[in-house]
Design a protein around this motif. Structure first.
Motif, mmCIF file in Angstrom:
data_model
loop_
_atom_site.group_PDB
_atom_site.id
_atom_site.type_symbol
_atom_site.label_atom_id
_atom_site.label_comp_id
_atom_site.label_asym_id
_atom_site.label_seq_id
_atom_site.Cartn_x
_atom_site.Cartn_y
_atom_site.Cartn_z
ATOM 1 N N GLU A 1 0.821 -1.207 0.000
ATOM 2 C CA GLU A 1 0.000 0.000 0.000
ATOM 3 C C GLU A 1 0.854 1.257 0.000
ATOM 4 O OE1 GLU A 1 -3.143 0.046 -0.329
ATOM 5 O OE2 GLU A 1 -3.890 -1.931 0.257
ATOM 6 N N GLY A 2 2.012 1.198 0.658
ATOM 7 C CA GLY A 2 2.863 2.380 0.760
ATOM 8 C C GLY A 2 3.435 2.817 -0.565
ATOM 9 N N SER A 3 4.021 1.877 -1.307
ATOM 10 C CA SER A 3 4.653 2.207 -2.588
ATOM 11 C C SER A 3 3.701 2.078 -3.770
ATOM 12 C CB SER A 3 5.870 1.294 -2.821
ATOM 13 O OG SER A 3 5.461 -0.061 -2.931
ATOM 14 N N HIS A 4 2.488 1.570 -3.512
ATOM 15 C CA HIS A 4 1.497 1.351 -4.573
ATOM 16 C C HIS A 4 2.043 0.401 -5.648
ATOM 17 C CE1 HIS A 4 -1.877 3.593 -3.300
ATOM 18 N NE2 HIS A 4 -2.400 3.748 -4.488
ATOM 19 N N VAL A 5 2.717 -0.633 -5.186
ATOM 20 C CA VAL A 5 3.260 -1.655 -6.086
ATOM 21 C C VAL A 5 2.618 -2.995 -5.734
ATOM 22 C CG1 VAL A 5 5.315 -2.964 -6.758
ATOM 23 C CG2 VAL A 5 5.460 -0.478 -6.452
ATOM 24 N N VAL A 6 2.202 -3.725 -6.761
ATOM 25 C CA VAL A 6 1.647 -5.067 -6.581
ATOM 26 C C VAL A 6 2.543 -6.057 -7.312
ATOM 27 C CG1 VAL A 6 -0.298 -6.598 -7.032
ATOM 28 C CG2 VAL A 6 -0.714 -4.210 -6.428
ATOM 29 N N ILE B 1 -2.955 -4.560 -17.966
ATOM 30 C CA ILE B 1 -3.388 -4.802 -16.595
ATOM 31 C C ILE B 1 -3.040 -3.606 -15.707
ATOM 32 C CG2 ILE B 1 -2.967 -6.242 -14.551
ATOM 33 C CD1 ILE B 1 -2.697 -8.622 -16.510
ATOM 34 N N ASN B 2 -1.889 -2.994 -15.950
ATOM 35 C CA ASN B 2 -1.525 -1.795 -15.198
ATOM 36 C C ASN B 2 -2.521 -0.674 -15.429
ATOM 37 O OD1 ASN B 2 1.186 -1.486 -13.592
ATOM 38 N ND2 ASN B 2 1.635 -2.953 -15.207
ATOM 39 N N GLY B 3 -3.123 -0.648 -16.615
ATOM 40 C CA GLY B 3 -4.099 0.385 -16.923
ATOM 41 C C GLY B 3 -5.408 0.240 -16.176
ATOM 42 N N LEU B 4 -5.630 -0.914 -15.565
ATOM 43 C CA LEU B 4 -6.867 -1.145 -14.824
ATOM 44 C C LEU B 4 -6.837 -0.548 -13.427
ATOM 45 C CD1 LEU B 4 -7.466 -4.919 -15.671
ATOM 46 C CD2 LEU B 4 -8.733 -2.962 -16.587
ATOM 47 N N THR B 5 -5.685 -0.170 -12.956
ATOM 48 C CA THR B 5 -5.536 0.236 -11.564
ATOM 49 C C THR B 5 -4.488 1.329 -11.452
ATOM 50 O OG1 THR B 5 -4.790 -0.530 -9.388
ATOM 51 C CG2 THR B 5 -3.898 -1.673 -11.295
ATOM 52 N N ASP B 6 -4.482 2.037 -10.332
ATOM 53 C CA ASP B 6 -3.454 3.047 -10.106
ATOM 54 C C ASP B 6 -2.237 2.451 -9.396
ATOM 55 O OD1 ASP B 6 -4.655 2.592 -7.693
ATOM 56 O OD2 ASP B 6 -4.937 4.708 -7.167
ATOM 57 N N TYR B 7 -2.208 1.118 -9.249
ATOM 58 C CA TYR B 7 -1.027 0.424 -8.733
ATOM 59 C C TYR B 7 -0.110 0.045 -9.891
ATOM 60 C CZ TYR B 7 -3.035 -0.265 -4.067
ATOM 61 O OH TYR B 7 -3.545 -0.070 -2.811
ATOM 62 N N GLU B 8 1.186 -0.071 -9.590
ATOM 63 C CA GLU B 8 2.121 -0.645 -10.553
ATOM 64 C C GLU B 8 2.129 -2.157 -10.344
ATOM 65 O OE1 GLU B 8 6.832 -0.564 -11.905
ATOM 66 O OE2 GLU B 8 6.175 0.553 -10.143
ATOM 67 N N VAL B 9 1.749 -2.900 -11.367
ATOM 68 C CA VAL B 9 1.645 -4.352 -11.253
ATOM 69 C C VAL B 9 2.875 -4.993 -11.899
ATOM 70 C CG1 VAL B 9 0.267 -6.391 -11.776
ATOM 71 C CG2 VAL B 9 -0.867 -4.196 -11.336
ATOM 72 N N LEU B 10 3.562 -5.834 -11.142
ATOM 73 C CA LEU B 10 4.752 -6.530 -11.624
ATOM 74 C C LEU B 10 4.501 -8.035 -11.592
ATOM 75 C CD1 LEU B 10 7.461 -4.575 -9.560
ATOM 76 C CD2 LEU B 10 6.688 -4.081 -11.886
#
Length: 236
Positions: free
Chosen positions: A48-53, A76-85
């Motif tokens: 939650e802190g870095s907004h990275v998944v 998939i990254n476009g679906l959310t404001d998180y960075e998805v790795l």
């Protein structure tokens, strides 16, 4: 629509662009599961802190998860404001091992405790000295910890956390795990005043072998090069 006619109509309107629908879920992790379907997610880690998944997939599925030219992961990254790795299972376990060594080193040095006690903290989801210092005492409901142990751990943690220069020093020492050193090797490096990735990067091969003579020459070179790859001074 019947026979997916609505999707086909949208695809034609967009000039043949692929279109897919994902059912909305209140659970963010479930949205990720739907987005990656039919690829199975082995594990999901949300910061939650870095907004990275970070999502873990099998080594066989990592290519499909990322997609050609990274198209799938970008969508998939476009679906959310998180960075998805997306991370392969083998790399996931490797990074978990490095993080475990890092935390063991940090807790042993910062809390003046042994490896067994440090591992108990890790197993109970403590991941920083700040957490040990300031989380409510009921978070320490760990069978192996009596009241005196909890008090000592909290006092030791606070003495470090309230000293920014010491906290930075201990975190730098713990970060040596990222180069591939284990807790015993990091301890020996610290005794030789090698207390950061930058210090390792500045070593020559035989300097490192003087401190850690059990390494072969090629192993020592590899570790130094690993440190230099993590040192911004060598990438400028």
């Amino acid at each position: 629509g019947q026979g997916a006619k609505n999707i086909r109509a949208i695809q034609e309107y967009l000039g043949g662009e692929f279109v897919d629908f994902i059912e909305h879920k209140d659970d963010f992790a479930q949205i990720l599961v739907e987005a990656f379907n039919p690829i199975q997610l082995i594990s999901i880690q949300i910061d939650e802190g870095s907004h990275v998944v970070k999502v873990c997939v099998s080594d066989e599925d990592i290519g499909r998860a990322i997609g050609k030219f990274s198209n799938n992961i970008r969508l998939i990254n476009g679906l959310t404001d998180y960075e998805v790795l997306a991370i392969s299972e083998s790399e996931w376990h490797k990074s978990e091992g490095i993080e475990n060594v890092r935390l063991l080193t940090l807790f042993q040095t910062g809390l003046s405790c042994d490896e067994e006690l440090a591992q108990f903290l890790i197993d109970n989801n403590f991941s920083s000295l700040e957490e040990v210092a300031y989380v409510p005492e009921n978070e320490f409901d760990i069978e192996e910890f009596d009241a005196d142990t909890v008090k000592a751990l909290r006092e030791n943690a606070r003495s470090v956390v309230e000293n920014p220069s010491e906290l930075k020093r201990l975190n730098n020492i713990a970060d040596l795990a990222g180069c591939g050193f284990n807790t015993q090797e990091i301890s020996k490096l610290a005794e030789a005043s090698v207390i950061s990735i930058e210090d390792v990067a500045d070593l020559g091969t035989f300097d490192l072998l003087d401190i850690l003579p059990h390494f072969e020459e090629e192993e020592a070179k590899t570790l130094i090069m690993k440190a230099r790859s993590n040192d911004t001074r060598y990438s400028e």
